[in-house]
Design an enzyme around this catalytic site. Sequence first.
Site, mmCIF file in Angstrom:
data_model
loop_
_atom_site.group_PDB
_atom_site.id
_atom_site.type_symbol
_atom_site.label_atom_id
_atom_site.label_comp_id
_atom_site.label_asym_id
_atom_site.label_seq_id
_atom_site.Cartn_x
_atom_site.Cartn_y
_atom_site.Cartn_z
ATOM 1 N N GLU A 154 20.805 57.184 59.485
ATOM 2 C CA GLU A 154 19.419 57.181 59.995
ATOM 3 C C GLU A 154 18.849 55.786 60.178
ATOM 4 O O GLU A 154 18.076 55.532 61.096
ATOM 5 C CB GLU A 154 18.507 57.994 59.068
ATOM 6 N N GLU A 162 23.198 66.214 55.227
ATOM 7 C CA GLU A 162 22.180 66.804 54.351
ATOM 8 C C GLU A 162 22.352 68.322 54.271
ATOM 9 O O GLU A 162 22.300 68.906 53.181
ATOM 10 C CB GLU A 162 20.776 66.429 54.855
HETATM 11 C C1 3H9 Z 1 18.679 62.599 61.207
HETATM 12 O O1 3H9 Z 1 19.598 63.331 61.093
HETATM 13 C C2 3H9 Z 1 17.455 62.667 60.353
HETATM 14 C C3 3H9 Z 1 17.658 63.632 59.215
HETATM 15 O O2 3H9 Z 1 17.637 62.920 58.001
HETATM 16 C C4 3H9 Z 1 16.684 64.766 59.206
HETATM 17 C C5 3H9 Z 1 15.265 64.431 59.349
HETATM 18 C C6 3H9 Z 1 14.291 65.555 59.106
HETATM 19 N N1 3H9 Z 1 20.644 64.005 68.704
HETATM 20 O O3 3H9 Z 1 27.505 59.126 71.190
HETATM 21 P P1 3H9 Z 1 28.101 60.046 72.165
HETATM 22 C C7 3H9 Z 1 24.104 62.918 72.318
HETATM 23 S S1 3H9 Z 1 18.647 61.391 62.400
HETATM 24 C C8 3H9 Z 1 20.573 64.172 70.042
HETATM 25 O O4 3H9 Z 1 28.284 59.576 73.550
HETATM 26 P P2 3H9 Z 1 30.563 60.021 70.695
HETATM 27 C C9 3H9 Z 1 24.251 61.563 72.972
HETATM 28 O O5 3H9 Z 1 23.006 61.062 73.396
HETATM 29 C C10 3H9 Z 1 20.189 61.597 63.227
HETATM 30 N N2 3H9 Z 1 21.570 63.813 70.868
HETATM 31 O O6 3H9 Z 1 29.474 60.677 71.644
HETATM 32 C C11 3H9 Z 1 25.179 61.886 74.125
HETATM 33 O O7 3H9 Z 1 24.400 62.491 75.149
HETATM 34 P P3 3H9 Z 1 24.782 62.271 76.665
HETATM 35 C C12 3H9 Z 1 21.336 61.076 62.440
HETATM 36 C C13 3H9 Z 1 22.659 63.272 70.331
HETATM 37 O O8 3H9 Z 1 31.642 61.020 70.567
HETATM 38 C C14 3H9 Z 1 26.089 62.971 73.544
HETATM 39 O O9 3H9 Z 1 25.377 63.519 72.428
HETATM 40 N N3 3H9 Z 1 22.544 61.129 63.216
HETATM 41 C C15 3H9 Z 1 22.772 63.072 68.955
HETATM 42 O O10 3H9 Z 1 30.881 58.652 71.149
HETATM 43 C C16 3H9 Z 1 27.415 62.451 73.052
HETATM 44 O O11 3H9 Z 1 27.171 61.348 72.169
HETATM 45 C C17 3H9 Z 1 22.932 60.104 63.976
HETATM 46 O O12 3H9 Z 1 22.291 59.072 64.030
HETATM 47 C C18 3H9 Z 1 21.714 63.475 68.121
HETATM 48 N N4 3H9 Z 1 21.767 63.347 66.786
HETATM 49 O O13 3H9 Z 1 29.861 59.844 69.279
HETATM 50 C C19 3H9 Z 1 24.199 60.309 64.763
HETATM 51 N N5 3H9 Z 1 23.979 62.489 68.706
HETATM 52 O O14 3H9 Z 1 26.167 62.821 76.823
HETATM 53 C C20 3H9 Z 1 24.029 59.828 66.159
HETATM 54 C C21 3H9 Z 1 24.573 62.356 69.897
HETATM 55 O O15 3H9 Z 1 23.715 62.988 77.406
HETATM 56 N N6 3H9 Z 1 25.188 60.104 66.979
HETATM 57 N N7 3H9 Z 1 23.790 62.823 70.884
HETATM 58 O O16 3H9 Z 1 24.722 60.786 76.885
HETATM 59 C C22 3H9 Z 1 26.314 59.368 66.932
HETATM 60 O O17 3H9 Z 1 26.454 58.466 66.136
HETATM 61 C C23 3H9 Z 1 27.391 59.685 67.919
HETATM 62 O O18 3H9 Z 1 26.795 60.395 68.971
HETATM 63 C C24 3H9 Z 1 28.561 60.534 67.372
HETATM 64 C C25 3H9 Z 1 29.482 60.968 68.551
HETATM 65 C C26 3H9 Z 1 29.364 59.695 66.385
HETATM 66 C C27 3H9 Z 1 28.066 61.778 66.720
#
Ligand code: 3H9
Length: 686
Positions: free
Chosen positions: A129, A109
Amino acid sequence: MSELILTSKDANVGIITVDNPPVNALSPGVPDGIAAALAAHIADPEVSAIVLIGGGRTFIAGADIKEFGKVVAGQSKGHNLLPLMLAMEDSPKPVIVAIHGTALGGGLEVAMGGHYRVASATAQVGQPEVKIGLIPGAAGTQRLPRLAGVELAAQMCAFGEPIRAQQALEAGILDAIIDGDLLTGAVSFARAQTERPKPRERAIRPFDPAIFDTLRAQAKKTHRNQTAPQAAINAVEAATQLPFPEGCTRERELFNECLYGPQSKALIHAFFGEREVAKIPGIGKDTPTRAIKQAAVIGAGTMGGGITMNFVNAGIPVRLRETTQEALDKGMATIKKNYANSVAKGRFSQAVMDQRMALITPQLTYDGFEEADIITEAVFEGMALKKEIFAAIDGIAKPGAILASNTSTLSIDEIASATTRPQDVIGTHYFSPANVMRLLEIVRGAATGLDVIATCMNLAKTLKKVGVLVGNCRGFVGNRMIHCYLREAQFLVEEGAAPEQVDGALYEWGMAMGPLSMGDLAGLDVGWRIRKEFKHLEVPGERVPLISDELCERGRYGQKTGAGYYKYDENRKQTPDPEVTAIIEELAAREGIERREISKEEILDRTLLSLANEGAKILEEGIALRSVDIDVIYLTGYGFPAYRGGPMFYADTLGLANVLAKVQAFGWEPAPLLVKLAAEGKTFSA
Ligand code: 3H9
């Protein structure tokens, strides 16, 4: 300026770098920091164009998911990203967003607030999301259709799957793919721009309005009972009906409905849970691990074949051993058939299939087992046989090889006692079909080495599974609990509920499959045989379920015999069977079980709360590390709906005092932990 944002200049190009490891989430301070850096570059007369880029391994992976819980609890104002995006779009100097890694959710976004987007070839963009029960909340559903076209935008927002840079370029989300260093390429691209096209002012390209109903119907099937995908489709539809500002208002309303609804809380719990289970007290980055380059599997049946596929899918060669040529051929034929199906469905090419098949060495001996880094036993569930096999491989395996058992119920310590190296013995419990199900229960014996546990946790990741460490007890976590659930399902049938009534209630509630259909699929004879092995453990006077064994006695083993709780045609299509009703009635009369009307509520409570009550005992005994580990086991291995968060989280949502009252009303022995937490007004998850 925020310390999460770095500003610099390359001659006349102003650079803004987001520096919020590990994934540059839009945590408090990040949006404001970007806005301040943008304002500073706009005010700088030397700067004529601006590049926004992510530091470290990725561009912005979205809003900070941890904040959502605080917003709902009234402890945070949440993310208001819209002013930042308007400021970017209205900048008098071209803003170029440079993407590497992933631009997800709020990350995409923000990127769509720029005038141009460039990316490295390996980058991915998406609006995931819905996977946490939300929809894009910062104009993603309004800008994406204007860039990517309505159909692709609606698909991306409804199903949450990211797309690769090349597809994003072709769709119009990206303006260029940069070969070589991304920042250098983005800066050169920025210098060449004189226009400032605003994504929000783009006209929606012609589209087929039927797409929305088609996607709604599809989402209803693929995301049964889930609210976010439908809301996401409605929000994209609004983009085609309303001017941009009103579309954003509609999106915000729909976003808030999802945010304050129960499903997002559960899905966020599941998101963090999957990451939490990897954290094991006593095991850290400095714990040594063993390299797994070569594997061996004993048993080419359904489980052994699936386990073999997991290894070769990850490029690890496997020696697959069976005792007879016939069983070996049958196992190899099944593997081949599974791969051929995938090729036919276009999941991968024939060449990939050939490569994978070539990594398997089928054999009737233990030849070459001395080279294996891990040997996984996946034979029939009998202790004597398992001990015989472990004694044999103890004599063959190289020092340091991991000796793993795929047992689903038996004691790892007893299996390990057949070897001279219990520190190398561990349970790796896969779930059927083993090449599909994401769960890997990793069972720690009393002597299992920390390095062996750490290696198996890493192996789970390599095999694209979710590894959950559990302690050693009969059935470990998943099967020990499912035993209670299946017992209640059988009691309900014996007491008057039709099998389709029990299955229907749980399916409608969200389980992937009802418990009795699940029994038919897995084979009722499996449990029947295990119960015979454990007959001596039955507690005198304690009620045991009888109906499954009764069906087995009559040759009704489930789908494989064309009859179990239901009857099945040659295509395994299920229909209720009046014969089963007669068998149940006869059994109830014989055993003196009173039959009565049973409500849907009772079916749900008795089955689902039996899981939570047993889960609480497991937790208290330390067999599971945290309640979220139990939830993740159920979400990834037992078809529990993620939008209900798992059995322990579900109990939390009901309130543990209510759960305890029901447990007592059913006459069960409540778990002491449940009693304690209910009295303290606490939850399992907190
Ligand atoms: C959104 O954006 C809403 C919007 O429309 C705006 C609204 C107003 N936040 O997965 P990993 C942490 S909703 C906080 O192991 P990878 C995760 O917990 C969001 N923390 O790494 C982990 O912590 P820890 C939309 C996050 O390389 C560490 O980062 N976005 C977030 O296997 C490493 O993560 C998503 O849904 C976050 N957004 O994969 C994306 N993301 O080390 C969600 C990650 O303490 N994230 N963490 O356990 C993912 O899909 C994967 O994390 C990603 C990396 C592909 C990015």
